[in-house]
Design an enzyme around this catalytic site. Structure first.
Site, PDB file in Angstrom:
ATOM      1  N   ASN A  78       0.812  -1.207   0.000  1.00 37.48           N
ATOM      2  CA  ASN A  78       0.000   0.000   0.000  1.00 37.48           C
ATOM      3  C   ASN A  78       0.859   1.277   0.000  1.00 37.48           C
ATOM      4  OD1 ASN A  78      -2.307   1.976   0.721  1.00 37.48           O
ATOM      5  ND2 ASN A  78      -3.311   0.034   0.265  1.00 37.48           N
ATOM      6  N   ARG A  79       0.301   2.389   0.504  1.00 40.00           N
ATOM      7  CA  ARG A  79       0.889   3.704   0.219  1.00 40.00           C
ATOM      8  C   ARG A  79       1.693   4.298   1.379  1.00 40.00           C
ATOM      9  NH1 ARG A  79      -3.802   2.960  -2.354  1.00 40.00           N
ATOM     10  NH2 ARG A  79      -3.741   3.364  -4.602  1.00 40.00           N
ATOM     11  N   HIS A 104       3.035   0.356  -3.061  1.00 40.33           N
ATOM     12  CA  HIS A 104       3.577  -1.007  -3.147  1.00 40.33           C
ATOM     13  C   HIS A 104       5.103  -1.043  -3.335  1.00 40.33           C
ATOM     14  CE1 HIS A 104      -0.448  -2.339  -2.885  1.00 40.33           C
ATOM     15  NE2 HIS A 104      -0.785  -2.303  -4.149  1.00 40.33           N
ATOM     16  N   HIS A 175      -1.215  -9.920  -3.535  1.00 39.59           N
ATOM     17  CA  HIS A 175      -2.152  -9.089  -4.300  1.00 39.59           C
ATOM     18  C   HIS A 175      -3.016  -9.921  -5.254  1.00 39.59           C
ATOM     19  CE1 HIS A 175      -3.802  -5.436  -5.835  1.00 39.59           C
ATOM     20  NE2 HIS A 175      -2.873  -4.660  -5.311  1.00 39.59           N
ATOM     21  N   SER A 176      -3.502 -11.080  -4.780  1.00 35.01           N
ATOM     22  CA  SER A 176      -4.387 -11.875  -5.636  1.00 35.01           C
ATOM     23  C   SER A 176      -5.714 -11.172  -5.866  1.00 35.01           C
ATOM     24  CB  SER A 176      -4.651 -13.241  -5.008  1.00 35.01           C
ATOM     25  OG  SER A 176      -3.501 -14.053  -5.153  1.00 35.01           O
ATOM     26  N   TYR A 177      -6.200 -11.295  -7.100  1.00 30.12           N
ATOM     27  CA  TYR A 177      -7.537 -10.839  -7.454  1.00 30.12           C
ATOM     28  C   TYR A 177      -8.386 -12.100  -7.570  1.00 30.12           C
ATOM     29  CZ  TYR A 177      -5.663  -6.282  -9.030  1.00 30.12           C
ATOM     30  OH  TYR A 177      -5.067  -5.056  -9.116  1.00 30.12           O
ATOM     31  N   ASP A 248     -11.730   0.745  -2.187  1.00 29.62           N
ATOM     32  CA  ASP A 248     -10.260   0.637  -2.203  1.00 29.62           C
ATOM     33  C   ASP A 248      -9.771   1.201  -0.877  1.00 29.62           C
ATOM     34  OD1 ASP A 248      -7.626   0.354  -2.873  1.00 29.62           O
ATOM     35  OD2 ASP A 248      -7.685   1.677  -4.624  1.00 29.62           O
ATOM     36  N   GLN A 285      -6.798  -4.439   2.971  1.00 32.25           N
ATOM     37  CA  GLN A 285      -7.253  -3.549   1.916  1.00 32.25           C
ATOM     38  C   GLN A 285      -8.258  -4.313   1.065  1.00 32.25           C
ATOM     39  OE1 GLN A 285      -5.971  -0.411   1.657  1.00 32.25           O
ATOM     40  NE2 GLN A 285      -6.757   0.295  -0.308  1.00 32.25           N
ATOM     41  N   GLU A 312      -6.149  -7.659   0.623  1.00 32.50           N
ATOM     42  CA  GLU A 312      -4.711  -7.593   0.883  1.00 32.50           C
ATOM     43  C   GLU A 312      -4.472  -7.347   2.371  1.00 32.50           C
ATOM     44  OE1 GLU A 312      -3.292  -4.443  -1.943  1.00 32.50           O
ATOM     45  OE2 GLU A 312      -5.312  -4.708  -2.689  1.00 32.50           O
TER      46      GLU A 312
HETATM   47  C1  GLA Z   1      -3.980  -1.620  -4.168  1.00 33.83           C
HETATM   48  C2  GLA Z   1      -4.338  -0.194  -4.143  1.00 33.83           C
HETATM   49  C3  GLA Z   1      -5.184   0.128  -5.339  1.00 33.83           C
HETATM   50  C4  GLA Z   1      -4.499  -0.239  -6.632  1.00 33.83           C
HETATM   51  C5  GLA Z   1      -4.053  -1.664  -6.580  1.00 33.83           C
HETATM   52  C6  GLA Z   1      -3.181  -2.022  -7.754  1.00 33.83           C
HETATM   53  O1  GLA Z   1      -5.066  -2.392  -3.920  1.00 33.83           O
HETATM   54  O2  GLA Z   1      -4.978   0.176  -2.951  1.00 33.83           O
HETATM   55  O3  GLA Z   1      -5.471   1.495  -5.353  1.00 33.83           O
HETATM   56  O4  GLA Z   1      -3.378   0.582  -6.808  1.00 33.83           O
HETATM   57  O5  GLA Z   1      -3.336  -1.923  -5.396  1.00 33.83           O
HETATM   58  O6  GLA Z   1      -3.708  -1.631  -8.970  1.00 33.83           O
END
Ligand code: GLA
Length: 347
Positions: A78-79, A104, A175-177, A248, A285, A312
């Site tokens: 994250n940020r 990330h 970071h699995s979707y 998000d 997240q 996440e």
């Molecule tokens: C995380 C962030 C999102 C996005 C994804 C990657 O989940 O919080 O904003 O940047 O990663 O695309």
């Protein structure tokens, strides 16, 4: 364990795909490129195998995109606001790769590293990586390991271990979707999600740095305490959702890391596949895949916005700069571990 080529990365190095199968014939495919979960095949209610995670067919496809499908993220998930922080009294700046902030861990994230295989058993594989001080700009050389285990209960368990020679951040995530209808089945907005969190971290604006508040979800579209379709309230006229173009946000699971418990449940009516996600992290997240964009995934699958959702597990975003948040710092010589699991069943 079977090993296949996953193609060359941009540095011309060979990467591999490792395939593990459990006694139910569930299959997990992981790569040393980014210590990435590439595929996860689990049975649906008719016994048909469905691949429930998004991904690509080769390492170079991962390098061509910024979605981080299935990747190990680190050393900070994250940020980090303004890409700056103070660790052990020393100011430290890293790459700004999203506006003026770091997302990330920047361009040399763990998702781009070629990990070493430290060892494997019949049902697990351990990747290791030495993250040198100068690579991302965080203090200390961090030795990190990620182990993926496919259990006979059809769970993927992911454990992280890190140790550094200086105080630093250790905040890895996966970071699995997920798409419980199968990775190629389109939008997840009809899939049900429950997040066992009473509160979340509101963000200041569209740049997604938290305000520092821990706000209740009650009475807002952020409330997932009872299962509801992901898309039910995603378009609500609610400032937090407008800032981020859909969910998000970090959900607050605990005031401290270390307590392993269920964080979320998800379900797809069409396939009958359910997922129970657990972690010992203090936050998660929830990202609804708002910005996947139209692109081609594994086997030519057509991916689009919101065709996968992420859970996440992590320290809260920008935790290193926010006094009220649990700290993601480990001390020199300290070993930090954490564990997150995603278990699949049919109902
Ligand atoms: C995380 C962030 C999102 C996005 C994804 C990657 O989940 O919080 O904003 O940047 O990663 O695309």
């Amino acid at each position: 364990m079977e090993t296949l080529s996953f193609g060359k990365n941009s540095q011309g190095k060979e990467t591999s795909l490792y395939i593990l199968e459990n006694k139910n014939h569930a299959v997990m495919k992981v790569s040393d490129h980014g210590a990435t979960l590439v595929s996860l095949l689990v049975p649906d209610r008719d016994g048909k195998m469905q691949d429930v995670v998004l991904g690509y067919d080769k390492a170079s496809d991962y390098e061509g995109h910024t979605c981080y499908f299935g990747a190990t993220i680190g050393r900070n998930g994250n940020r980090i606001g303004k890409a700056q922080m103070v660790i052990d009294g020393k100011p430290c700046s890293i790459a700004a790769n999203e506006n003026e902030n770091n997302l990330h861990s920047g361009p040399n994230g763990f998702d781009r590293a070629l990990w070493e295989v430290k060892g494997h058993t019949e049902n697990s594989i351990t990747f290791s990586h030495l993250s040198r001080e100068e690579e991302q700009g965080f203090p200390g050389n961090l030795q990190v390991e990620v182990t993926y285990t496919l259990t006979d209960e059809n769970a993927v368990e992911i454990t992280y271990q890190g140790k550094s020679d200086k105080a630093t951040i250790m905040n890895c995530t996966n970071h699995s979707y997920f798409n419980l209808g199968g990775h190629a089945s389109g939008s997840v907005e009809q899939q049900e999600l429950q997040i066992l969190a009473e509160s979340y971290n509101p963000v200041r604006d569209a740049k997604s740095i938290p305000t520092g508040e821990i706000a209740p979800v009650a009475g807002t579209p952020m409330d997932f305490r009872e299962p509801k379709p992901i898309g039910q309230d995603i378009g609500a006229d609610f400032e937090q959702l407008k800032f981020t173009g859909g969910y998000d946000h970090n959900y607050v699971l605990s005031s401290h890391a270390g307590e392993f418990k269920v964080m979320a449940n998800a379900y797809c009516k069409e396939t009958g596949i359910a997922m129970e996600a657990s972690t010992d992290c203090c936050g998660v997240q929830f990202y609804a895949g708002n910005f996947i964009g139209d692109q081609e995934g594994k086997g030519g699958a057509a991916y689009c916005d919101r065709c996968g959702f992420c859970l996440e597990s992590q320290f809260y975003p920008d935790a290193v700069n926010q006094k009220g948040f649990p700290s993601p710092i480990i001390q020199a010589g300290e070993t930090f571990t954490s564990k997150t699991s995603y278990r699949f069943y049919v109902k």
